[in-house]
Write an enzyme that holds these catalytic residues in place. Structure first.
Site, PDB file in Angstrom:
ATOM      1  N   LYS A 171     -30.856   8.873  13.816  1.00  0.00           N
ATOM      2  CA  LYS A 171     -32.267   9.252  13.802  1.00  0.00           C
ATOM      3  C   LYS A 171     -33.059   8.348  14.736  1.00  0.00           C
ATOM      4  O   LYS A 171     -32.743   7.161  14.860  1.00  0.00           O
ATOM      5  CB  LYS A 171     -32.850   9.129  12.380  1.00  0.00           C
ATOM      6  CG  LYS A 171     -32.016   9.746  11.279  1.00  0.00           C
ATOM      7  CD  LYS A 171     -32.622   9.428   9.915  1.00  0.00           C
ATOM      8  CE  LYS A 171     -31.637   9.691   8.804  1.00  0.00           C
ATOM      9  NZ  LYS A 171     -30.540   8.695   8.758  1.00  0.00           N
ATOM     10  N   HIS A 207     -36.966  10.741  12.527  1.00  0.00           N
ATOM     11  CA  HIS A 207     -36.939  10.068  11.232  1.00  0.00           C
ATOM     12  C   HIS A 207     -38.186  10.369  10.391  1.00  0.00           C
ATOM     13  O   HIS A 207     -38.095  10.629   9.190  1.00  0.00           O
ATOM     14  CB  HIS A 207     -36.801   8.559  11.433  1.00  0.00           C
ATOM     15  CG  HIS A 207     -36.067   7.864  10.341  1.00  0.00           C
ATOM     16  ND1 HIS A 207     -35.187   6.838  10.544  1.00  0.00           N
ATOM     17  CD2 HIS A 207     -36.071   8.062   8.997  1.00  0.00           C
ATOM     18  CE1 HIS A 207     -34.691   6.417   9.393  1.00  0.00           C
ATOM     19  NE2 HIS A 207     -35.222   7.153   8.438  1.00  0.00           N
ATOM     20  N   TYR A 240     -31.928   1.447  10.992  1.00  0.00           N
ATOM     21  CA  TYR A 240     -31.028   0.712  10.115  1.00  0.00           C
ATOM     22  C   TYR A 240     -30.517  -0.578  10.747  1.00  0.00           C
ATOM     23  O   TYR A 240     -30.035  -1.476  10.050  1.00  0.00           O
ATOM     24  CB  TYR A 240     -29.840   1.584   9.694  1.00  0.00           C
ATOM     25  CG  TYR A 240     -30.221   2.838   8.936  1.00  0.00           C
ATOM     26  CD1 TYR A 240     -31.518   3.050   8.479  1.00  0.00           C
ATOM     27  CD2 TYR A 240     -29.281   3.831   8.691  1.00  0.00           C
ATOM     28  CE1 TYR A 240     -31.866   4.210   7.798  1.00  0.00           C
ATOM     29  CE2 TYR A 240     -29.623   4.999   8.004  1.00  0.00           C
ATOM     30  CZ  TYR A 240     -30.917   5.183   7.571  1.00  0.00           C
ATOM     31  OH  TYR A 240     -31.259   6.327   6.901  1.00  0.00           O
ATOM     32  N   ASP A 295     -24.070   8.703   8.081  1.00  0.00           N
ATOM     33  CA  ASP A 295     -25.504   8.871   8.324  1.00  0.00           C
ATOM     34  C   ASP A 295     -26.074   7.545   8.811  1.00  0.00           C
ATOM     35  O   ASP A 295     -26.159   6.576   8.052  1.00  0.00           O
ATOM     36  CB  ASP A 295     -26.201   9.313   7.041  1.00  0.00           C
ATOM     37  CG  ASP A 295     -27.698   9.476   7.246  1.00  0.00           C
ATOM     38  OD1 ASP A 295     -28.081  10.353   8.037  1.00  0.00           O
ATOM     39  OD2 ASP A 295     -28.471   8.727   6.620  1.00  0.00           O
TER      40      ASP A 295
END
Length: 303
Positions: free
Chosen positions: A95, A130, A70, A65
């Site tokens: 995302k 997101h 990130y 994921d």
């Protein structure tokens, strides 16, 4: 290295299957600039994320994921390359973050292209919005629909959507059925009505982040009691709660022993009474805290 036993799959509403347990890459090797007031600095050595994710793959995880937010997708791509796990055996998800959702279709397309390059793949198994940026998320979803048509993305969905957010999408006449809504699910934040709506009424799979509630409550008396009863760790009790709710469990640890422990939740089952007791740990304060976070994040990193 200890290995994870076989993780079952769950079939999405488009016929594609994905593992019921995945490895989350948030704050693995890098803390995003707007996360918890951080300055976007790397944690430890620059190659930490690469080494940690490679360990997760070697130990047996096949669902990764990821996300633009990130900030570590290039390191994840290097980890995939080093692991020698074939692309056909992986389920790769990412995302689109609020800044590019706000900017519009071209920014979204460029980010998807960048994610594919970083993860060293020609396609993504799953791509999510997101957060539902007000006035922008419907257009973003329709952009993802076109990327499904073009074959760049196999499945699309969203993260952190309320029932009302999804109903707004439906009113706008979307063509491609979303397969996933990724939300926080754990005994301390169990939004039963939301989960039932997506799972039972809409046939949309729920994926859970923060299944362990960031490890803040592992010494809770009820978790300790059930840990002794089922001869499993408190973390495994929480993970089992998630999957027993029919929810995909995204876990995260930088230690291999805990990576394996977190996925070792398929050799026992909790009875209905214990599941109910765990669910009752959700308080009105926790729900209010989530609402505040939601209102903050839907406009995060946008004007």
């Amino acid at each position: 290295m200890r290995k994870i036993k076989n993780i079952p799959n769950i079939v999405l509403n488009n016929g594609i299957s994905q593992p019921l347990v995945g490895y989350g890459t948030y704050k693995v090797g890098y803390v995003p600039p707007s996360a918890s007031g951080s300055k976007g600095v790397a944690k430890g050595k620059a190659d930490d994320a690469e080494n940690i994710v490679r360990d997760a793959l070697v130990s047996g995880y096949r669902f990764l994921d990821c996300a633009q937010f990130y900030g570590n997708e290039a390191a994840v791509g290097r980890a995939i390359e080093r692991s020698k796990v074939s692309r056909s055996k992986l389920f790769l998800a990412s995302k689109i973050w609020c800044d590019n959702i706000y900017k519009g279709p071209e920014a979204i397309r460029e980010q998807v292209k960048r994610t594919c390059k970083d993860l060293k793949t020609t396609y993504l198994d799953l791509y999510l919005i997101h957060w539902p940026v007000p006035g922008k998320h419907v257009q973003a979803y329709k952009t993802l629909e076109k990327l499904v048509d073009e074959g760049t993305i196999r499945s699309i969905g969203f993260s952190n959507y309320t029932i009302e957010d999804y109903e707004e999408l439906k009113r706008e006449g979307i063509r491609v059925k979303p397969v996933v809504n990724q939300i926080e699910v754990n005994p301390f934040l169990h939004r039963k009505r939301t989960i039932a709506y997506f799972q039972k009424r809409e046939g949309i799979v729920i994926q859970a982040y923060r299944g362990l509630r960031q490890g803040k409550h592992l010494n809770h008396p009820l978790l300790m009691e059930l840990s002794e009863k089922y001869e499993k760790s408190p973390a495994q009790i929480m993970g089992r709660f998630v999957v027993q709710c029919g929810v995909v469990y995204i876990t995260k640890s930088i230690k291999v022993s805990r990576m394996v422990e977190n996925a070792d939740i398929f050799d026992f089952e909790m009875d209905e009474k214990d599941m109910s007791r765990l669910s009752q740990l959700t308080t009105s304060k926790n729900l209010d805290d989530f609402r505040s976070l939601y209102l903050k994040c839907i406009v995060r990193d946008t004007p």
